[in-house]
Design a protein around this motif. Structure first.
Motif, PDB file in Angstrom:
ATOM      1  N   SER A  48       0.832  -1.200   0.000  1.00 16.33           N
ATOM      2  CA  SER A  48       0.000   0.000   0.000  1.00 16.33           C
ATOM      3  C   SER A  48       0.868   1.252   0.000  1.00 16.33           C
ATOM      4  O   SER A  48       1.862   1.338   0.725  1.00 16.33           O
ATOM      5  CB  SER A  48      -0.904   0.028   1.234  1.00 16.33           C
ATOM      6  OG  SER A  48      -1.812  -1.042   1.190  1.00 16.33           O
ATOM      7  N   ASP A  49       0.488   2.197  -0.860  1.00 15.89           N
ATOM      8  CA  ASP A  49       1.138   3.509  -0.953  1.00 15.89           C
ATOM      9  C   ASP A  49       2.598   3.447  -1.363  1.00 15.89           C
ATOM     10  O   ASP A  49       3.360   4.371  -1.108  1.00 15.89           O
ATOM     11  CB  ASP A  49       0.994   4.290   0.364  1.00 15.89           C
ATOM     12  CG  ASP A  49      -0.461   4.508   0.722  1.00 15.89           C
ATOM     13  OD1 ASP A  49      -1.228   4.886  -0.175  1.00 15.89           O
ATOM     14  OD2 ASP A  49      -0.822   4.296   1.889  1.00 15.89           O
ATOM     15  N   GLU A  76     -13.198  -6.474   1.261  1.00 16.41           N
ATOM     16  CA  GLU A  76     -13.234  -5.020   1.360  1.00 16.41           C
ATOM     17  C   GLU A  76     -12.780  -4.418   0.025  1.00 16.41           C
ATOM     18  O   GLU A  76     -11.886  -4.931  -0.626  1.00 16.41           O
ATOM     19  CB  GLU A  76     -12.268  -4.594   2.478  1.00 16.41           C
ATOM     20  CG  GLU A  76     -12.155  -3.123   2.702  1.00 16.41           C
ATOM     21  CD  GLU A  76     -11.128  -2.820   3.793  1.00 16.41           C
ATOM     22  OE1 GLU A  76     -10.413  -1.832   3.637  1.00 16.41           O
ATOM     23  OE2 GLU A  76     -11.035  -3.598   4.762  1.00 16.41           O
ATOM     24  N   ARG A  77     -13.425  -3.343  -0.380  1.00 22.77           N
ATOM     25  CA  ARG A  77     -13.033  -2.676  -1.623  1.00 22.77           C
ATOM     26  C   ARG A  77     -11.699  -1.973  -1.380  1.00 22.77           C
ATOM     27  O   ARG A  77     -11.511  -1.273  -0.394  1.00 22.77           O
ATOM     28  CB  ARG A  77     -14.096  -1.673  -2.039  1.00 22.77           C
ATOM     29  CG  ARG A  77     -13.800  -1.021  -3.356  1.00 22.77           C
ATOM     30  CD  ARG A  77     -14.976  -0.131  -3.754  1.00 22.77           C
ATOM     31  NE  ARG A  77     -14.669   0.582  -4.950  1.00 22.77           N
ATOM     32  CZ  ARG A  77     -15.031   0.191  -6.162  1.00 22.77           C
ATOM     33  NH1 ARG A  77     -15.719  -0.917  -6.310  1.00 22.77           N
ATOM     34  NH2 ARG A  77     -14.708   0.902  -7.217  1.00 22.77           N
ATOM     35  N   GLN A  78     -10.758  -2.170  -2.280  1.00 23.37           N
ATOM     36  CA  GLN A  78      -9.453  -1.541  -2.103  1.00 23.37           C
ATOM     37  C   GLN A  78      -9.330  -0.294  -2.961  1.00 23.37           C
ATOM     38  O   GLN A  78     -10.072  -0.111  -3.918  1.00 23.37           O
ATOM     39  CB  GLN A  78      -8.329  -2.512  -2.407  1.00 23.37           C
ATOM     40  CG  GLN A  78      -8.234  -2.965  -3.834  1.00 23.37           C
ATOM     41  CD  GLN A  78      -7.066  -3.920  -4.023  1.00 23.37           C
ATOM     42  OE1 GLN A  78      -6.319  -4.190  -3.105  1.00 23.37           O
ATOM     43  NE2 GLN A  78      -6.916  -4.435  -5.202  1.00 23.37           N
ATOM     44  N   ARG A  79      -8.391   0.553  -2.596  1.00 24.44           N
ATOM     45  CA  ARG A  79      -8.130   1.762  -3.372  1.00 24.44           C
ATOM     46  C   ARG A  79      -7.541   1.364  -4.718  1.00 24.44           C
ATOM     47  O   ARG A  79      -6.872   0.333  -4.831  1.00 24.44           O
ATOM     48  CB  ARG A  79      -7.161   2.666  -2.624  1.00 24.44           C
ATOM     49  CG  ARG A  79      -7.779   3.194  -1.323  1.00 24.44           C
ATOM     50  CD  ARG A  79      -6.804   4.030  -0.548  1.00 24.44           C
ATOM     51  NE  ARG A  79      -5.699   3.162  -0.128  1.00 24.44           N
ATOM     52  CZ  ARG A  79      -4.511   3.600   0.218  1.00 24.44           C
ATOM     53  NH1 ARG A  79      -4.236   4.877   0.212  1.00 24.44           N
ATOM     54  NH2 ARG A  79      -3.576   2.774   0.575  1.00 24.44           N
ATOM     55  N   PRO A  80      -7.737   2.184  -5.756  1.00 18.31           N
ATOM     56  CA  PRO A  80      -7.239   1.834  -7.089  1.00 18.31           C
ATOM     57  C   PRO A  80      -5.717   1.925  -7.178  1.00 18.31           C
ATOM     58  O   PRO A  80      -5.085   2.689  -6.451  1.00 18.31           O
ATOM     59  CB  PRO A  80      -7.906   2.858  -7.999  1.00 18.31           C
ATOM     60  CG  PRO A  80      -8.170   4.028  -7.113  1.00 18.31           C
ATOM     61  CD  PRO A  80      -8.458   3.450  -5.750  1.00 18.31           C
ATOM     62  N   VAL A  81      -5.148   1.152  -8.095  1.00 22.94           N
ATOM     63  CA  VAL A  81      -3.734   1.278  -8.443  1.00 22.94           C
ATOM     64  C   VAL A  81      -3.658   2.376  -9.485  1.00 22.94           C
ATOM     65  O   VAL A  81      -4.462   2.410 -10.417  1.00 22.94           O
ATOM     66  CB  VAL A  81      -3.188  -0.060  -9.019  1.00 22.94           C
ATOM     67  CG1 VAL A  81      -1.776   0.105  -9.510  1.00 22.94           C
ATOM     68  CG2 VAL A  81      -3.299  -1.151  -7.971  1.00 22.94           C
ATOM     69  N   MET A  82      -2.712   3.295  -9.344  1.00 22.57           N
ATOM     70  CA  MET A  82      -2.638   4.442 -10.249  1.00 22.57           C
ATOM     71  C   MET A  82      -1.322   4.435 -11.021  1.00 22.57           C
ATOM     72  O   MET A  82      -0.291   4.072 -10.483  1.00 22.57           O
ATOM     73  CB  MET A  82      -2.781   5.732  -9.447  1.00 22.57           C
ATOM     74  CG  MET A  82      -4.107   5.773  -8.743  1.00 22.57           C
ATOM     75  SD  MET A  82      -4.436   7.054  -7.526  1.00 22.57           S
ATOM     76  CE  MET A  82      -3.320   8.313  -7.728  1.00 22.57           C
TER      77      MET A  82
END
Length: 85
Positions: A48-49, A76-82
């Motif tokens: 993450s991050d 759980e919904r995860q944050r998008p990969v950017m």
């Protein structure tokens, strides 16, 4: 293999660590520059991050991506990969 690195900050420069193992290690805020990680494997890793720049990832495989399911099988919904150009 006996542990040889003690806790604390370390600098490995021009080092050949081929075949090394890292288990239950906290590498948060670590920096890797000009590193060859070909054929390395990662299991149960929190990326993450993190930022990856100027990487050659041909042939890389990503499996079982995302948070583990809860006891009811929901994930759980995860944050998008950017990607930044």
């Amino acid at each position: 293999m006996e542990p040889t690195i003690q806790c604390g900050r370390h600098l490995a420069e021009h080092a050949n660590l081929t075949g090394s193992r890292f288990h239950d290690v906290n590498l948060s805020e670590a920096q890797f520059d000009d590193v060859n990680m070909s054929r390395a494997s990662f299991h149960n890793i929190n990326f993450s991050d993190m930022t990856v720049a100027a990487a050659q990832i041909g042939g890389a495989k990503f499996k079982h991506i995302g948070p583990p399911p809860d006891k009811n099988g929901r994930q759980e919904r995860q944050r998008p990969v950017m990607s930044r150009r």
